[in-house]
Design an enzyme around this catalytic site. Sequence first.
Site, PDB file in Angstrom:
ATOM      1  N   SER A 152      30.141 -15.656  23.104  1.00  0.00           N
ATOM      2  CA  SER A 152      30.448 -16.580  22.005  1.00  0.00           C
ATOM      3  C   SER A 152      31.878 -17.087  22.124  1.00  0.00           C
ATOM      4  O   SER A 152      32.830 -16.310  22.119  1.00  0.00           O
ATOM      5  CB  SER A 152      30.290 -15.872  20.658  1.00  0.00           C
ATOM      6  OG  SER A 152      31.000 -16.594  19.656  1.00  0.00           O
ATOM      7  N   HIS A 201      27.155 -18.731  24.087  1.00  0.00           N
ATOM      8  CA  HIS A 201      26.710 -18.784  22.689  1.00  0.00           C
ATOM      9  C   HIS A 201      27.629 -19.721  21.894  1.00  0.00           C
ATOM     10  O   HIS A 201      28.841 -19.532  21.861  1.00  0.00           O
ATOM     11  CB  HIS A 201      26.766 -17.368  22.119  1.00  0.00           C
ATOM     12  CG  HIS A 201      26.278 -17.203  20.716  1.00  0.00           C
ATOM     13  ND1 HIS A 201      24.951 -16.989  20.396  1.00  0.00           N
ATOM     14  CD2 HIS A 201      26.936 -17.217  19.531  1.00  0.00           C
ATOM     15  CE1 HIS A 201      24.825 -16.853  19.080  1.00  0.00           C
ATOM     16  NE2 HIS A 201      26.020 -17.001  18.525  1.00  0.00           N
ATOM     17  N   ASP A 206      28.577 -21.183  18.221  1.00  0.00           N
ATOM     18  CA  ASP A 206      28.454 -20.937  16.780  1.00  0.00           C
ATOM     19  C   ASP A 206      28.779 -22.210  16.014  1.00  0.00           C
ATOM     20  O   ASP A 206      29.927 -22.640  15.969  1.00  0.00           O
ATOM     21  CB  ASP A 206      29.420 -19.816  16.368  1.00  0.00           C
ATOM     22  CG  ASP A 206      28.917 -18.464  16.827  1.00  0.00           C
ATOM     23  OD1 ASP A 206      27.767 -18.119  16.470  1.00  0.00           O
ATOM     24  OD2 ASP A 206      29.656 -17.766  17.545  1.00  0.00           O
ATOM     25  N   MET A 246      29.128 -24.100  12.557  1.00  0.00           N
ATOM     26  CA  MET A 246      29.353 -23.801  11.129  1.00  0.00           C
ATOM     27  C   MET A 246      29.787 -25.062  10.392  1.00  0.00           C
ATOM     28  O   MET A 246      30.606 -25.820  10.907  1.00  0.00           O
ATOM     29  CB  MET A 246      30.468 -22.757  10.999  1.00  0.00           C
ATOM     30  CG  MET A 246      30.210 -21.503  11.809  1.00  0.00           C
ATOM     31  SD  MET A 246      31.571 -20.350  11.622  1.00  0.00           S
ATOM     32  CE  MET A 246      30.967 -18.989  12.607  1.00  0.00           C
ATOM     33  N   HIS A 266      23.641 -21.364  17.917  1.00  0.00           N
ATOM     34  CA  HIS A 266      23.354 -20.664  16.659  1.00  0.00           C
ATOM     35  C   HIS A 266      23.792 -21.558  15.513  1.00  0.00           C
ATOM     36  O   HIS A 266      24.983 -21.734  15.280  1.00  0.00           O
ATOM     37  CB  HIS A 266      24.126 -19.327  16.701  1.00  0.00           C
ATOM     38  CG  HIS A 266      24.091 -18.532  15.441  1.00  0.00           C
ATOM     39  ND1 HIS A 266      24.930 -17.459  15.223  1.00  0.00           N
ATOM     40  CD2 HIS A 266      23.316 -18.631  14.326  1.00  0.00           C
ATOM     41  CE1 HIS A 266      24.679 -16.930  14.044  1.00  0.00           C
ATOM     42  NE2 HIS A 266      23.715 -17.627  13.467  1.00  0.00           N
ATOM     43  N   MET A 309      24.564 -22.372  11.914  1.00  0.00           N
ATOM     44  CA  MET A 309      24.863 -21.818  10.591  1.00  0.00           C
ATOM     45  C   MET A 309      25.221 -23.008   9.707  1.00  0.00           C
ATOM     46  O   MET A 309      26.370 -23.206   9.307  1.00  0.00           O
ATOM     47  CB  MET A 309      26.040 -20.832  10.687  1.00  0.00           C
ATOM     48  CG  MET A 309      25.661 -19.512  11.336  1.00  0.00           C
ATOM     49  SD  MET A 309      27.100 -18.586  11.919  1.00  0.00           S
ATOM     50  CE  MET A 309      27.285 -19.317  13.549  1.00  0.00           C
ATOM     51  N   MET A 312      21.686 -10.619  12.711  1.00  0.00           N
ATOM     52  CA  MET A 312      23.138 -10.626  12.506  1.00  0.00           C
ATOM     53  C   MET A 312      23.602  -9.204  12.241  1.00  0.00           C
ATOM     54  O   MET A 312      23.070  -8.522  11.365  1.00  0.00           O
ATOM     55  CB  MET A 312      23.524 -11.514  11.316  1.00  0.00           C
ATOM     56  CG  MET A 312      23.347 -13.010  11.516  1.00  0.00           C
ATOM     57  SD  MET A 312      24.172 -13.703  12.967  1.00  0.00           S
ATOM     58  CE  MET A 312      25.894 -13.305  12.643  1.00  0.00           C
ATOM     59  N   ASP A 329      24.189 -10.162  17.042  1.00  0.00           N
ATOM     60  CA  ASP A 329      25.385 -11.006  17.005  1.00  0.00           C
ATOM     61  C   ASP A 329      26.383 -10.487  15.974  1.00  0.00           C
ATOM     62  O   ASP A 329      26.087 -10.466  14.783  1.00  0.00           O
ATOM     63  CB  ASP A 329      24.941 -12.439  16.650  1.00  0.00           C
ATOM     64  CG  ASP A 329      26.063 -13.447  16.691  1.00  0.00           C
ATOM     65  OD1 ASP A 329      27.185 -13.089  17.070  1.00  0.00           O
ATOM     66  OD2 ASP A 329      25.796 -14.617  16.334  1.00  0.00           O
TER      67      ASP A 329
HETATM   68  C1  DX5 Z   1      29.611 -14.968  13.487  1.00  0.00           C
HETATM   69  C2  DX5 Z   1      29.113 -15.555  14.775  1.00  0.00           C
HETATM   70  C3  DX5 Z   1      29.266 -14.652  15.969  1.00  0.00           C
HETATM   71  C4  DX5 Z   1      30.675 -14.213  16.250  1.00  0.00           C
HETATM   72  C5  DX5 Z   1      30.705 -13.180  17.336  1.00  0.00           C
HETATM   73  O1  DX5 Z   1      29.300 -15.860  12.470  1.00  0.00           O
HETATM   74  O2  DX5 Z   1      27.750 -15.891  14.671  1.00  0.00           O
HETATM   75  O3  DX5 Z   1      28.688 -15.267  17.107  1.00  0.00           O
HETATM   76  O4  DX5 Z   1      31.488 -15.272  16.607  1.00  0.00           O
HETATM   77  O5  DX5 Z   1      32.022 -12.788  17.489  1.00  0.00           O
HETATM   78  P1  DX5 Z   1      32.461 -11.267  17.581  1.00  0.00           P
HETATM   79  O6  DX5 Z   1      31.861 -10.735  18.846  1.00  0.00           O
HETATM   80  O7  DX5 Z   1      33.938 -11.339  17.602  1.00  0.00           O
HETATM   81  O8  DX5 Z   1      31.916 -10.579  16.370  1.00  0.00           O
HETATM   82 ZN    ZN Z   2      26.588 -16.497  16.549  1.00  0.00          ZN
END
Ligand code: DX5
Ligand code: ZN
Length: 216
Positions: free
Chosen positions: A8, A33, A35, A37, A66, A68, A137, A175
């Site tokens: 990620s 990965h 993320d 948001m 992913h 969100m 999660m 994750d």
């Molecule tokens: C959280 C994300 C994760 C996160 C993982 O909302 O979906 O992918 O960035 O990062 P670490 O490994 O630092 O928890």
């Molecule tokens: Zn994620």
Amino acid sequence: MKTLISASILNADFTDLGKQIQTAEKAGVDWLHLDIMDGHFVPNISFGPHIASLCRKMTSLPIDTHLMISNPDQFIEAFSEAGSNYISVHIEGNPHIHRTLQIIHKMNRKAGIVVNPGTPIQSIYSVLPIVDFVLIMTVNPGFGGQSFIPETLEKIRDLSAKIENEHLDVMIEVDGGITNETLPLVKNAGANILVVGSFIFNNPDGIEQAVKTLKG
Ligand code: DX5
Ligand code: ZN
């Protein structure tokens, strides 16, 4: 099934993103990965399809996106065109999740369903036959660098048993808070794909050594 590492980039150094991704790829991570948001579904904003398409240019790794975001249906096509191979969407707050997953498949992408730590794993069982993977999660979504929530291990075990009993072809991704210490816990519980962010990109020993530690 082989255990895969999906790196990620959320906490990567974005002033040097191309190089960071390429270092992680060379070090042996399996997927990238992303993320996504929107500041609405989760209390943080990350990046959108433009950065995703730049990532596509920087690596040949499978891209695992992913989402969100509220109203994910609106953005599936954009992230699919940006080069995502795997797209996952949350069960929470989506009254038409079955349709959302169908849209991902219509785009010829692999579809994943995501469950937050506070959501029972049974809530995704009705869509299990139509997903390629389930993302459990292991922190509350929104930020990298949080601590692993141990109560999520039971969900991984329950899901893993269900997949085995029903001979389903579904992978389990986890994750949040995955480090060299939590990796064996989730792996033994039945996870196949491990998302790792800060342990790789904010590791004092560097990206290469971090991946080596995880793989070893
Ligand atoms: C959280 C994300 C994760 C996160 C993982 O909302 O979906 O992918 O960035 O990062 P670490 O490994 O630092 O928890
Ligand atoms: Zn994620």
